[in-house]
Design an enzyme around this catalytic site. Structure first.
Site, PDB file in Angstrom:
ATOM      1  N   ASP A  70       1.674  13.453  16.302  1.00 45.45           N
ATOM      2  CA  ASP A  70       0.616  12.936  17.194  1.00 45.45           C
ATOM      3  C   ASP A  70       0.979  11.555  17.755  1.00 45.45           C
ATOM      4  O   ASP A  70       0.161  10.927  18.442  1.00 45.45           O
ATOM      5  CB  ASP A  70      -0.744  12.901  16.480  1.00 45.45           C
ATOM      6  CG  ASP A  70      -0.781  11.907  15.336  1.00 45.45           C
ATOM      7  OD1 ASP A  70       0.264  11.277  15.030  1.00 45.45           O
ATOM      8  OD2 ASP A  70      -1.861  11.749  14.730  1.00 45.45           O
TER       9      ASP A  70
ATOM     10  N   GLU B 171      -4.005 -14.697   3.260  1.00 50.05           N
ATOM     11  CA  GLU B 171      -3.562 -15.191   4.567  1.00 50.05           C
ATOM     12  C   GLU B 171      -4.433 -16.391   4.936  1.00 50.05           C
ATOM     13  O   GLU B 171      -5.653 -16.255   5.033  1.00 50.05           O
ATOM     14  CB  GLU B 171      -3.705 -14.084   5.616  1.00 50.05           C
ATOM     15  CG  GLU B 171      -3.109 -14.479   6.953  1.00 50.05           C
ATOM     16  CD  GLU B 171      -3.616 -13.639   8.111  1.00 50.05           C
ATOM     17  OE1 GLU B 171      -2.903 -13.523   9.116  1.00 50.05           O
ATOM     18  OE2 GLU B 171      -4.754 -13.110   8.031  1.00 50.05           O
TER      19      GLU B 171
ATOM     20  N   ASP C 266       1.837   7.763   9.866  1.00 46.57           N
ATOM     21  CA  ASP C 266       0.819   8.216   8.918  1.00 46.57           C
ATOM     22  C   ASP C 266       1.323   8.148   7.478  1.00 46.57           C
ATOM     23  O   ASP C 266       2.482   7.810   7.232  1.00 46.57           O
ATOM     24  CB  ASP C 266       0.353   9.638   9.278  1.00 46.57           C
ATOM     25  CG  ASP C 266       1.519  10.584   9.512  1.00 46.57           C
ATOM     26  OD1 ASP C 266       2.483  10.507   8.734  1.00 46.57           O
ATOM     27  OD2 ASP C 266       1.463  11.380  10.480  1.00 46.57           O
TER      28      ASP C 266
ATOM     29  N   ASP D 235      -6.767 -10.688   4.164  1.00 47.57           N
ATOM     30  CA  ASP D 235      -6.773 -11.062   5.579  1.00 47.57           C
ATOM     31  C   ASP D 235      -7.624 -12.319   5.803  1.00 47.57           C
ATOM     32  O   ASP D 235      -8.782 -12.369   5.361  1.00 47.57           O
ATOM     33  CB  ASP D 235      -7.379  -9.886   6.363  1.00 47.57           C
ATOM     34  CG  ASP D 235      -7.174 -10.004   7.854  1.00 47.57           C
ATOM     35  OD1 ASP D 235      -6.039  -9.848   8.311  1.00 47.57           O
ATOM     36  OD2 ASP D 235      -8.181 -10.238   8.571  1.00 47.57           O
TER      37      ASP D 235
ATOM     38  N   ASN E 232       3.283  14.238  11.840  1.00 47.02           N
ATOM     39  CA  ASN E 232       2.661  15.426  12.438  1.00 47.02           C
ATOM     40  C   ASN E 232       2.728  15.466  13.969  1.00 47.02           C
ATOM     41  O   ASN E 232       2.031  16.250  14.609  1.00 47.02           O
ATOM     42  CB  ASN E 232       1.199  15.558  11.970  1.00 47.02           C
ATOM     43  CG  ASN E 232       0.359  14.365  12.412  1.00 47.02           C
ATOM     44  OD1 ASN E 232       0.881  13.433  13.036  1.00 47.02           O
ATOM     45  ND2 ASN E 232      -0.922  14.388  12.096  1.00 47.02           N
TER      46      ASN E 232
ATOM     47  N   HIS F  49       3.466  -8.331  11.165  1.00 45.44           N
ATOM     48  CA  HIS F  49       2.931  -7.563  12.293  1.00 45.44           C
ATOM     49  C   HIS F  49       2.233  -8.432  13.343  1.00 45.44           C
ATOM     50  O   HIS F  49       1.823  -7.923  14.382  1.00 45.44           O
ATOM     51  CB  HIS F  49       1.954  -6.510  11.767  1.00 45.44           C
ATOM     52  CG  HIS F  49       0.730  -7.138  11.159  1.00 45.44           C
ATOM     53  ND1 HIS F  49       0.786  -7.893   9.999  1.00 45.44           N
ATOM     54  CD2 HIS F  49      -0.553  -7.158  11.550  1.00 45.44           C
ATOM     55  CE1 HIS F  49      -0.426  -8.341   9.724  1.00 45.44           C
ATOM     56  NE2 HIS F  49      -1.261  -7.912  10.650  1.00 45.44           N
ATOM     57  N   ASP F  50       2.055  -9.715  13.051  1.00 48.97           N
ATOM     58  CA  ASP F  50       1.400 -10.626  14.003  1.00 48.97           C
ATOM     59  C   ASP F  50       2.396 -11.561  14.689  1.00 48.97           C
ATOM     60  O   ASP F  50       1.983 -12.409  15.493  1.00 48.97           O
ATOM     61  CB  ASP F  50       0.389 -11.522  13.275  1.00 48.97           C
ATOM     62  CG  ASP F  50      -0.803 -10.743  12.760  1.00 48.97           C
ATOM     63  OD1 ASP F  50      -1.160  -9.720  13.372  1.00 48.97           O
ATOM     64  OD2 ASP F  50      -1.366 -11.161  11.729  1.00 48.97           O
TER      65      ASP F  50
ATOM     66  N   ASP G 141      -4.291  -3.993   1.957  1.00 49.26           N
ATOM     67  CA  ASP G 141      -4.814  -5.074   2.790  1.00 49.26           C
ATOM     68  C   ASP G 141      -6.329  -5.125   2.586  1.00 49.26           C
ATOM     69  O   ASP G 141      -7.004  -4.098   2.671  1.00 49.26           O
ATOM     70  CB  ASP G 141      -4.487  -4.783   4.266  1.00 49.26           C
ATOM     71  CG  ASP G 141      -4.117  -6.034   5.037  1.00 49.26           C
ATOM     72  OD1 ASP G 141      -4.891  -7.007   4.959  1.00 49.26           O
ATOM     73  OD2 ASP G 141      -3.082  -6.032   5.721  1.00 49.26           O
TER      74      ASP G 141
ATOM     75  N   ASP H 277       5.814   8.915  11.782  1.00 44.16           N
ATOM     76  CA  ASP H 277       4.821   9.941  12.106  1.00 44.16           C
ATOM     77  C   ASP H 277       5.291  11.283  11.528  1.00 44.16           C
ATOM     78  O   ASP H 277       6.434  11.679  11.773  1.00 44.16           O
ATOM     79  CB  ASP H 277       4.695  10.006  13.631  1.00 44.16           C
ATOM     80  CG  ASP H 277       3.758  11.121  14.078  1.00 44.16           C
ATOM     81  OD1 ASP H 277       2.922  11.560  13.259  1.00 44.16           O
ATOM     82  OD2 ASP H 277       3.867  11.548  15.250  1.00 44.16           O
TER      83      ASP H 277
HETATM   84  C1  NOJ Z   1      -4.951 -11.297  10.617  1.00 44.94           C
HETATM   85  C2  NOJ Z   1      -4.249  -9.991  10.769  1.00 44.94           C
HETATM   86  O1  NOJ Z   1      -2.970 -10.091  10.226  1.00 44.94           O
HETATM   87  C3  NOJ Z   1      -4.287  -9.651  12.224  1.00 44.94           C
HETATM   88  O2  NOJ Z   1      -3.457  -8.566  12.547  1.00 44.94           O
HETATM   89  C4  NOJ Z   1      -5.708  -9.404  12.619  1.00 44.94           C
HETATM   90  O3  NOJ Z   1      -5.793  -9.217  14.008  1.00 44.94           O
HETATM   91  C5  NOJ Z   1      -6.618 -10.561  12.223  1.00 44.94           C
HETATM   92  N1  NOJ Z   1      -6.327 -11.120  10.938  1.00 44.94           N
HETATM   93  C6  NOJ Z   1      -8.030 -10.114  12.194  1.00 44.94           C
HETATM   94  O4  NOJ Z   1      -8.239  -9.245  11.125  1.00 44.94           O
END
Ligand code: NOJ
Length: 555
Positions: A25, A254, A29, A199, A23, A327-328, A98, A21
């Site tokens: 908040d 993906e 960013d 995605d 700034n 991130h998932d 993405d 970050d």
């Molecule tokens: C896969 C993404 O990596 C995930 O973070 C997202 O929630 C779903 N697709 C829906 O876009």
């Protein structure tokens, strides 16, 4: 096999909300990312994959896009984005954006129009159906719990959403929609982006008639009717002809539920679709029959079987992408290693294991520091819509045990990966001067980038070494893979072969010493060590220490 820069590259994924970050908040960013470009360059990565930075109401943290061609205010401006692109290019790195085109946000203007009336020109951009006898149009559930349909009073029809109800699925059968997407992609490519991570791209074609699953369940997982659907290859080939083939770029799709056979088509060597895909098979090894939240222990034998299948089935036919977290997913050191006593050793071992396979490796932010899973006390501290919806369905409405579900969240929840990057030991780990949108992992005093940069034996520098080795040894990129010590219960070992050259990779996946005897034809005596995660490389042959990894080049 054809040589390509995207096969030789290492990708680093940034989840912008949690990176840095600038700034105060509390939200990461673009300027924050720009301030860390030298950190990334120092790691030796080639490509940055940026999770979505487009305008979004953030129901799913940017994976619900309301305008594909503008930047989310919280992240900055288009000028900032251009600054990021230039900053990367000046340093010889590339940018992969993405691309989220299975669905948009319900606040995208296409959907705002679409829901107005049945004859609106945008109606057919989405998937609208009439329910039957007060029920949804079919019995599919969404990835985020509950029905995949949302009823809309305005026209008394329902729209399909495979994710949250604020993420309506686009109707790829509509050629006008497809053209809009292709022109949006070209717009970004003409601005200079070097690739797209796509995605859930294998969900874009749904089975004709959108049938319910057999068996009469009111709600059921309908994956067979939308994963790798009937027209998906046709759409990707069209996209390839109209867009991808016109640029020198990189693509990774993906693809949940894709088999190596599917991958050999998506990521075929002829290049008619994508460069590579993300498989989920190894991510499912700790899921029981009840799915993701039905957590069980994964087995080394299963990991060997799955990884070997992908390595061998795609050999010469397609290209693998290599990842152990993103991130998932939970943090890899917590999931596949040991995030306590052997955190450093196991983080390096897992990195060695992954980066020596054939394919393009992906590093997820913080992985290079050995960042770990987190356990927040209360559900309120979690942000992720998947976690919140699942908890509501299972505990609040379904009466399941709170403690058991919290345990599952600790093991599998996506927020494990989304806690802010740990830059130093100051308050909030130097991520922000404000209040972070998601709490920082309390272990930041010990685990942070400042410490890593000061310590030549850190995980960060180990990754740098791996990334450098990739540049020096073609065999790491292009060599073929073979499993050895197949039935060993502690060690995952394999070879890579290119012409006369051979590498032997040995990884102890346990916290105990592990003994081994290599096959005789490997002539181990005259070998040199390329990299290893223990200081003392002269350890007794035939034995690995806890979580030890070694890569030998046979001479
Ligand atoms: C896969 C993404 O990596 C995930 O973070 C997202 O929630 C779903 N697709 C829906 O876009």
């Amino acid at each position: 096999m054809e040589k390509n820069w995207w096969k030789e590259s290492v990708v680093y994924q940034i989840y912008p909300r949690s990176f840095k970050d600038s700034n105060g908040d509390g939200i990461g960013d673009l300027k924050g990312i720009i301030s860390k470009l030298d950190y990334l360059k120092g790691l030796g990565v080639d490509v940055i994959w940026l999770s979505p930075v487009y305008e979004s109401p953030n129901d799913d943290n940017g994976y619900d896009i309301s305008d594909y061609q503008s930047i989310m205010d919280e992240f900055g401006t288009m000028e900032d984005w251009e600054g990021l692109l230039d900053g990367l290019h000046v340093r010889g790195m590339k940018l992969m954006m993405d691309l989220v085109v299975n669905h948009t946000s319900d606040e995208h203007e296409w959907f705002v129009e679409s829901r107005k009336s049945k004859d609106n020109p945008y109606r057919d951009y989405y998937i609208w159906r009439t329910g039957k006898d007060g029920n949804e149009p079919n019995n599919w559930t969404s990835f985020f719990s509950g029905s995949a349909w949302q009823h809309d009073d305005t026209t008394d029809e329902s729209y399909l959403h495979l994710f949250s109800k604020k993420q309506p699925d686009l109707n790829w059968e509509n050629p006008v929609l497809r053209e809009e997407i292709y022109s949006m992609m070209k717009w970004w490519l003409d601005k200079g982006v070097d690739g797209f991570r796509m995605d859930v791209i294998n969900l874009i074609s749904k089975e004709e008639g959108l049938p319910s699953t057999p068996g009469g369940k009111k709600y059921d997982w309908g994956g067979d009717y939308f994963m790798n659907g009937p027209r998906v290859h046709e759409y990707l080939q069209e996209m390839n002809t109209e867009v991808l083939s016109k640029y020198d770029m990189m693509t990774v799709g993906e693809c949940p539920g894709a088999s190596p056979q599917d991958a050999a088509r998506y990521a075929n060597e002829e290049g008619t679709e994508l460069n590579m895909i993300f498989t989920f098979e190894h991510m499912d090894l700790d899921s029981g029959p009840g799915g993701k939240w039905d957590v069980k222990d994964w087995l080394l034998a299963d990991l060997k079987q799955v990884m070997t299948k992908w390595q061998k089935d795609l050999e010469g036919r397609g290209w693998n992408s290599l990842y152990l977290n993103n991130h998932d997913q939970p943090r890899m050191v917590s999931r596949f290693g040991n995030d306590k006593e052997y955190r450093i050793e196991s983080a390096k071992m897992l990195a060695t294991f992954l980066h020596m396979l054939q394919g393009t490796p992906y590093i997820y932010q913080g992985e290079e520091l050995g960042m770990t899973n987190v356990e927040f006390d209360s559900l309120k501290e979690y942000n992720d819509i998947e976690i919140q919806n699942m908890y509501r369905e299972k505990v609040t409405e379904g009466g399941e045990d709170h403690t058991a579900i919290m345990e599952a969240i600790y093991r599998k929840g996506r927020d494990n990966a989304r806690t802010p990057m740990q830059w130093d030991d100051s308050e909030h780990a130097g991520f922000t001067t404000g209040t972070p949108w998601l709490k920082v992992n309390p272990n930041y005093k010990e685990i942070n980038a400042e410490n890593a940069l000061k310590d030549s034996a850190s995980i960060y520098y180990y990754y740098r070494e791996l990334n450098l080795l990739r540049k020096e040894h073609e065999i790491i990129v292009y060599g073929t893979y073979d499993l050895i010590l197949d039935d060993h219960e502690q060690i995952y070992a394999y070879t890579r072969t290119l012409g006369e050259e051979k590498l032997v990779i040995l990884c102890n996946f346990t916290g105990e010493n592990a003994a081994f005897t290599l096959p005789e034809d490997l002539h181990f005596e005259s070998s040199s060590l390329l990299i290893g995660n223990y200081e003392n490389h002269l350890v007794e042959n035939g034995k690995l220490k806890p979580y030890e990894a070694r890569v030998y080049k046979l001479n």
